[in-house]
Design an enzyme around this catalytic site. Structure first.
Site, PDB file in Angstrom:
ATOM      1  NE  ARG A 181      20.568  14.222  57.848  1.00 15.06           N
ATOM      2  CZ  ARG A 181      19.638  13.694  58.751  1.00 15.06           C
ATOM      3  NH1 ARG A 181      19.174  12.611  58.500  1.00 15.06           N
ATOM      4  NH2 ARG A 181      19.389  14.595  59.784  1.00 15.06           N
ATOM      5  CD  GLU A 218      16.065  12.750  52.348  1.00 11.00           C
ATOM      6  OE1 GLU A 218      15.528  13.723  53.036  1.00 11.00           O
ATOM      7  OE2 GLU A 218      16.863  12.056  52.365  1.00 11.00           O
ATOM      8  CG  HIS A 247      14.531  11.334  55.766  1.00 12.54           C
ATOM      9  ND1 HIS A 247      15.443  12.497  55.580  1.00 12.54           N
ATOM     10  CD2 HIS A 247      14.599  11.051  57.105  1.00 12.54           C
ATOM     11  CE1 HIS A 247      16.325  12.583  56.557  1.00 12.54           C
ATOM     12  NE2 HIS A 247      15.698  11.922  57.675  1.00 12.54           N
TER      13      HIS A 247
END
Ligand code: NDP
Ligand code: DGY
Length: 329
Positions: A246, A275, A294
């Site tokens: 993360r 993000e 991601h």
């Protein structure tokens, strides 16, 4: 309700999900689905509206499920099923207080995520995005002895921060490249580490002795900001840093400083804060930083299986029965 009629429970889906999951939900015939019918995240106000009166909530890692959402849902809510293995977006204490069960998607995405992490490591260490760019922009003038040189895995020391399901799968994939030592850190030593000849070491040892550091731990209060100025300053100048856990595990300002000052060789990130990472973010100006959006678990089959498992977890929770992957917390 008339005798014999089954009560239909209400579920809210915060996004379009792959058809595998949708088919399972509709075939079960026990819930009435309402959905944020988009590939983009549900706006907060729509989430608060959509969840009202729901018995089940199917969400993604981009949805913050906190007391406000739980209050908006009200007392019917008995299960939250997230289409992710990470659960740092869920306020566990608030969820527990209300007796709500949680489903998540461990294991089914381990291989895809480990594969992507290895791809990112190789792309970063061997400077693939830079090379591709040079071919396109005319920077490729000739074969040159030191042009676009990077770092190889043969004979190297790899440090895995968090040797969990994905960390193990990364280690297994890296070993055949000729890795010499495999170090790992975490809260507890892992019996399975023997399979990869993993040495359990203090974080400081891992950081200072590794040629490649791969972060694959979960985001917790303890790991938040773990990779900071002090961390990067202990790394070798020739070392490569990879994060597929993360974004918040990394202090990005400190990483920028370490990369731009030559304190470390390069970094590859599949996860960032926020993000998406704004396109004008300083990290994106650096040639020695490779940033991906991601996509760790992004294979068609993995996302299909994740959506199916998420649907099955939701149904289990709705029907007070077993969930294939229930989070024990
Ligand atoms: P696991 O729970 O199997 O592994 C997490 C590991 O983190 C555990 O081994 C745990 O070790 C370790 N850990 C916890 N606290 C610390 C700490 N303080 N220092 C070092 N390690 C620590 O989960 P998975 O491997 O399945 O997934 C890991 C994470 O990867 C997820 O939580 C998610 O955030 C991320 N992820 C990212 C994806 C992507 O697309 N980029 C895809 C899938 C997951 P211990 O048991 O000792 O506490
Ligand atoms: C997860 O599952 O936690 C990932 O970040 C996305 O697959």
């Amino acid at each position: 309700l008339k005798t014999g009629m089954k009560a239909v429970m209400k579920v809210f889906l915060t996004r379009r999900i792959p058809q595998e999951g949708m088919k399972i939900l509709s075939a079960a015939g026990v819930c009435e689905v309402s959905q944020w019918d988009s590939d983009e995240p549900v706006p907060r106000t729509e989430l608060l509206k959509g969840v009202q009166g729901a018995h089940g909530l199917l969400c993604l890692l981009s949805d913050k499920i906190d007391a406000e959402v739980l209050d908006a849902a009200g007392p019917n809510l008995k299960v939250i099923s997230t289409m992710s293995v990470g659960f740092d977006h869920l306020a566990l204490d608030e969820i527990k207080k209300r007796g709500i069960r949680i489903g998540y998607t461990p294991d089914v995405l381990t291989d895809a995520t480990a594969e992507l992490t290895v791809a990112l490591l190789l792309a970063t260490a061997r400077r693939l995005p830079e090379g591709v760019e040079e071919v396109k922009n005319g920077g490729w003038s000739s074969w040159k002895p030191l042009w676009l040189c990077g770092y190889g895995l043969m004979g190297s020391t790899v440090g895995v921060v968090g040797l969990g399901r994905i960390g193990m799968a990364i280690a297994q994939r890296l070993l055949p490249f000729g890795v010499n030592r495999l170090l790992y850190s975490g809260r507890t030593a892992k019996p399975r580490a023997a399979e990869v000849k993993g040495e359990f070491v203090p974080l400081d040892t891992l950081v200072s002795e590794s040629d490649f550091i791969v972060v694959s731990c979960s985001l917790t209060p303890e790991t938040q900001g773990l990779c900071d100025k002090a961390f990067f300053s202990k790394m070798k100048k020739t070392a490569v840093f990879i994060n597929s856990s993360r974004g918040a595990v990394v202090n990005q300002e400190d990483l920028y400083e370490a990369l731009s000052s030559g304190q470390i060789a390069a970094a590859g990130l599949d996860v960032t804060t926020p993000e998406p990472l704004p396109t004008n973010h300083p990290l994106l100006t650096l040639k020695n930083c490779v940033v991906l959006p991601h996509i760790g678990s992004a294979t068609y089959s993995t996302r299909g299986v994740m959506s199916a498992l998420t649907a099955q977890n939701l149904l289990g929770g709705l029907q007070d029965s077993d969930m294939p992957s229930e989070l024990r917390f």
